[in-house]
Each structure stands twice: as C-alpha cells, then as structure tokens.
Design a protein around this motif. Sequence first.
Motif, PDB file in Angstrom:
ATOM      1  N   PHE A  67      23.816  19.688  56.465  1.00  7.62           N
ATOM      2  CA  PHE A  67      24.505  20.910  56.864  1.00  7.62           C
ATOM      3  C   PHE A  67      25.911  20.974  56.282  1.00  7.62           C
ATOM      4  CE2 PHE A  67      21.397  21.503  60.364  1.00  7.62           C
ATOM      5  CZ  PHE A  67      21.045  22.810  60.049  1.00  7.62           C
ATOM      6  N   SER A  68      26.598  19.859  56.197  1.00  7.70           N
ATOM      7  CA  SER A  68      27.951  19.895  55.625  1.00  7.70           C
ATOM      8  C   SER A  68      27.891  20.223  54.137  1.00  7.70           C
ATOM      9  CB  SER A  68      28.658  18.568  55.860  1.00  7.70           C
ATOM     10  OG  SER A  68      28.027  17.539  55.125  1.00  7.70           O
ATOM     11  N   TRP A  69      26.825  19.830  53.475  1.00  7.84           N
ATOM     12  CA  TRP A  69      26.689  20.120  52.058  1.00  7.84           C
ATOM     13  C   TRP A  69      26.276  21.576  51.847  1.00  7.84           C
ATOM     14  CZ3 TRP A  69      22.047  20.840  49.078  1.00  7.84           C
ATOM     15  CH2 TRP A  69      22.263  20.906  47.708  1.00  7.84           C
ATOM     16  N   VAL A  70      25.387  22.083  52.710  1.00 10.15           N
ATOM     17  CA  VAL A  70      24.876  23.447  52.565  1.00 10.15           C
ATOM     18  C   VAL A  70      25.919  24.469  53.009  1.00 10.15           C
ATOM     19  CG1 VAL A  70      23.160  25.069  53.465  1.00 10.15           C
ATOM     20  CG2 VAL A  70      22.460  22.791  52.759  1.00 10.15           C
ATOM     21  N   LEU A  71      26.686  24.165  54.052  1.00  9.59           N
ATOM     22  CA  LEU A  71      27.586  25.150  54.635  1.00  9.59           C
ATOM     23  C   LEU A  71      28.979  25.193  54.007  1.00  9.59           C
ATOM     24  CD1 LEU A  71      26.644  24.732  58.384  1.00  9.59           C
ATOM     25  CD2 LEU A  71      25.857  26.459  56.784  1.00  9.59           C
ATOM     26  N   VAL A  72      29.211  24.424  52.964  1.00 12.68           N
ATOM     27  CA  VAL A  72      30.503  24.468  52.280  1.00 12.68           C
ATOM     28  C   VAL A  72      30.584  25.783  51.518  1.00 12.68           C
ATOM     29  CG1 VAL A  72      31.883  23.420  50.456  1.00 12.68           C
ATOM     30  CG2 VAL A  72      30.688  21.979  52.089  1.00 12.68           C
ATOM     31  N   PRO A  73      31.632  26.577  51.750  1.00 17.88           N
ATOM     32  CA  PRO A  73      31.711  27.867  51.046  1.00 17.88           C
ATOM     33  C   PRO A  73      31.954  27.661  49.554  1.00 17.88           C
ATOM     34  CG  PRO A  73      33.702  27.467  52.311  1.00 17.88           C
ATOM     35  CD  PRO A  73      32.744  26.365  52.650  1.00 17.88           C
ATOM     36  N   ALA A  74      31.489  28.638  48.797  1.00 19.83           N
ATOM     37  CA  ALA A  74      31.663  28.572  47.345  1.00 19.83           C
ATOM     38  C   ALA A  74      33.120  28.825  46.998  1.00 19.83           C
ATOM     39  CB  ALA A  74      30.769  29.610  46.675  1.00 19.83           C
ATOM     40  N   LYS A  75      33.544  28.313  45.859  1.00 17.27           N
ATOM     41  CA  LYS A  75      34.921  28.529  45.403  1.00 17.27           C
ATOM     42  C   LYS A  75      35.080  29.996  45.018  1.00 17.27           C
ATOM     43  CE  LYS A  75      36.176  24.029  44.651  1.00 17.27           C
ATOM     44  NZ  LYS A  75      37.099  23.420  45.464  1.00 17.27           N
ATOM     45  N   PRO A  76      36.156  30.653  45.484  1.00 20.53           N
ATOM     46  CA  PRO A  76      36.341  32.067  45.134  1.00 20.53           C
ATOM     47  C   PRO A  76      36.728  32.217  43.661  1.00 20.53           C
ATOM     48  CG  PRO A  76      38.191  31.270  46.423  1.00 20.53           C
ATOM     49  CD  PRO A  76      37.187  30.173  46.388  1.00 20.53           C
ATOM     50  N   SER A  77      36.327  33.348  43.108  1.00 20.03           N
ATOM     51  CA  SER A  77      36.660  33.616  41.703  1.00 20.03           C
ATOM     52  C   SER A  77      38.116  34.055  41.608  1.00 20.03           C
ATOM     53  CB  SER A  77      35.734  34.710  41.159  1.00 20.03           C
ATOM     54  OG  SER A  77      36.015  35.930  41.822  1.00 20.03           O
ATOM     55  N   GLU A  78      38.612  34.158  40.381  1.00 22.89           N
ATOM     56  CA  GLU A  78      39.996  34.589  40.154  1.00 22.89           C
ATOM     57  C   GLU A  78      40.200  36.008  40.666  1.00 22.89           C
ATOM     58  OE1 GLU A  78      42.640  32.896  39.101  1.00 22.89           O
ATOM     59  OE2 GLU A  78      41.401  31.090  39.089  1.00 22.89           O
ATOM     60  N   ALA A  79      39.201  36.871  40.499  1.00 22.14           N
ATOM     61  CA  ALA A  79      39.317  38.263  40.952  1.00 22.14           C
ATOM     62  C   ALA A  79      39.396  38.320  42.482  1.00 22.14           C
ATOM     63  CB  ALA A  79      38.135  39.079  40.449  1.00 22.14           C
ATOM     64  N   GLU A  80      38.605  37.512  43.151  1.00 17.98           N
ATOM     65  CA  GLU A  80      38.636  37.481  44.614  1.00 17.98           C
ATOM     66  C   GLU A  80      39.974  36.953  45.125  1.00 17.98           C
ATOM     67  OE1 GLU A  80      33.955  36.788  45.765  1.00 17.98           O
ATOM     68  OE2 GLU A  80      35.180  35.056  45.218  1.00 17.98           O
ATOM     69  N   LEU A  81      40.512  35.944  44.448  1.00 19.09           N
ATOM     70  CA  LEU A  81      41.816  35.417  44.842  1.00 19.09           C
ATOM     71  C   LEU A  81      42.924  36.450  44.643  1.00 19.09           C
ATOM     72  CD1 LEU A  81      41.658  31.742  43.499  1.00 19.09           C
ATOM     73  CD2 LEU A  81      41.665  32.489  45.878  1.00 19.09           C
ATOM     74  N   ALA A  82      42.838  37.201  43.564  1.00 17.29           N
ATOM     75  CA  ALA A  82      43.846  38.232  43.306  1.00 17.29           C
ATOM     76  C   ALA A  82      43.764  39.338  44.353  1.00 17.29           C
ATOM     77  CB  ALA A  82      43.666  38.811  41.902  1.00 17.29           C
ATOM     78  N   THR A  83      42.548  39.739  44.716  1.00 18.22           N
ATOM     79  CA  THR A  83      42.362  40.761  45.750  1.00 18.22           C
ATOM     80  C   THR A  83      42.902  40.266  47.089  1.00 18.22           C
ATOM     81  OG1 THR A  83      40.368  41.501  44.613  1.00 18.22           O
ATOM     82  CG2 THR A  83      40.649  42.221  46.890  1.00 18.22           C
ATOM     83  N   LEU A  84      42.640  39.028  47.413  1.00 17.91           N
ATOM     84  CA  LEU A  84      43.129  38.452  48.658  1.00 17.91           C
ATOM     85  C   LEU A  84      44.649  38.383  48.677  1.00 17.91           C
ATOM     86  CD1 LEU A  84      42.522  37.086  51.359  1.00 17.91           C
ATOM     87  CD2 LEU A  84      42.350  34.921  50.123  1.00 17.91           C
ATOM     88  N   GLN A  85      45.242  37.990  47.551  1.00 22.85           N
ATOM     89  CA  GLN A  85      46.699  37.913  47.446  1.00 22.85           C
ATOM     90  C   GLN A  85      47.330  39.294  47.659  1.00 22.85           C
ATOM     91  OE1 GLN A  85      48.479  35.142  47.024  1.00 22.85           O
ATOM     92  NE2 GLN A  85      50.463  36.151  46.866  1.00 22.85           N
ATOM     93  N   THR A  86      46.761  40.308  47.024  1.00 27.43           N
ATOM     94  CA  THR A  86      47.280  41.674  47.167  1.00 27.43           C
ATOM     95  C   THR A  86      47.160  42.143  48.615  1.00 27.43           C
ATOM     96  OG1 THR A  86      46.548  42.128  44.922  1.00 27.43           O
ATOM     97  CG2 THR A  86      47.072  44.035  46.299  1.00 27.43           C
ATOM     98  N   PHE A  87      46.033  41.851  49.247  1.00 27.99           N
ATOM     99  CA  PHE A  87      45.809  42.251  50.640  1.00 27.99           C
ATOM    100  C   PHE A  87      46.836  41.593  51.570  1.00 27.99           C
ATOM    101  CE2 PHE A  87      43.825  41.209  54.738  1.00 27.99           C
ATOM    102  CZ  PHE A  87      43.585  42.499  55.208  1.00 27.99           C
ATOM    103  N   ILE A  88      47.051  40.313  51.391  1.00 26.05           N
ATOM    104  CA  ILE A  88      47.991  39.593  52.249  1.00 26.05           C
ATOM    105  C   ILE A  88      49.409  40.124  52.051  1.00 26.05           C
ATOM    106  CG2 ILE A  88      49.082  37.346  52.648  1.00 26.05           C
ATOM    107  CD1 ILE A  88      46.349  36.071  52.131  1.00 26.05           C
ATOM    108  N   GLU A  89      49.805  40.358  50.791  1.00 23.45           N
ATOM    109  CA  GLU A  89      51.147  40.869  50.523  1.00 23.45           C
ATOM    110  C   GLU A  89      51.363  42.251  51.130  1.00 23.45           C
ATOM    111  OE1 GLU A  89      51.669  40.713  46.319  1.00 23.45           O
ATOM    112  OE2 GLU A  89      51.919  38.532  46.301  1.00 23.45           O
ATOM    113  N   SER A  90      50.372  43.129  51.010  1.00 24.96           N
ATOM    114  CA  SER A  90      50.540  44.489  51.542  1.00 24.96           C
ATOM    115  C   SER A  90      50.574  44.470  53.066  1.00 24.96           C
ATOM    116  CB  SER A  90      49.423  45.405  51.047  1.00 24.96           C
ATOM    117  OG  SER A  90      48.181  44.981  51.568  1.00 24.96           O
ATOM    118  N   ASN A  91      49.796  43.640  53.694  1.00 22.06           N
ATOM    119  CA  ASN A  91      49.794  43.566  55.154  1.00 22.06           C
ATOM    120  C   ASN A  91      51.013  42.833  55.673  1.00 22.06           C
ATOM    121  OD1 ASN A  91      47.494  45.034  55.681  1.00 22.06           O
ATOM    122  ND2 ASN A  91      46.172  43.265  55.367  1.00 22.06           N
TER     123      ASN A  91
END
Length: 113
Positions: A67-91
């Motif tokens: 379960f620890s091997w299966v439930l590890v989330p995938a690494k986010p892509s560069e685009a997802e990280l950029a979207t997250l960064q923009t969201f956090i900054e605006s909020n």
Amino acid sequence: MTKFSDDDRDLVDFLCQHRPKIPPASPDLSQQILQQVENLPIQPLPHRSRLWLVTPVIAAGLIAALFSWVLVPAKPSEAELATLQTFIESNWQGTVSEYPKSDLWYFTDLTSD
C-alpha cells in the motif's frame, strides 16, 4: 424489576407453591470451601508457542509495504507546479491585503493602539 404479565401469573403462583424448601447452610461451609481451594495443586500454565504470530505479522508487513508503494502520489509536472504556484500567490495576496472582501473583517479591529 420487570412485572410479569397476567398470562404468567398462574405459572408464577404454581412455581411459588411447589418450590422445594431451601436446606439450611452448613455453619462451616465457607471454611470447607477455602480448605478445598488451598488443597488444590497449583499447575503451571502451559507454554504456548508464539510461532503462530509470525505469519500474520509478515502478511501485515507485506500489505503495508504494498500500500505504501501503490499510494505514493505521482510527481507533479512542471505545468502543474506552475499552476499551483500561481494559485497560491493569487490567494495569498487576497488573505493579506489591507482591505479584505469578507464582511467578517469589517467587524474586527485590526489596529493596535
């Protein structure tokens, strides 16, 4: 205490009428019981093997590892990280600005005199 229904009244009367007399207790009954308990041999408890615990522990460890091997989330892509960064900054800017849009802030005195 629970009351008997009228249907059981005849049975209760019959049992009360035909119950046997209680024999008188022996005055040294408690001493006899204690004497018999003292005379009982003390037997050691049998040693149980704890080997039966090994299999479930190994199975639980394997399941936890799976379960620890299966439930590890995938690494986010560069685009997802950029979207997250923009969201956090605006909020974040919305939460620390001087004039918040929430009505709750109008009733809160934030000035420190």
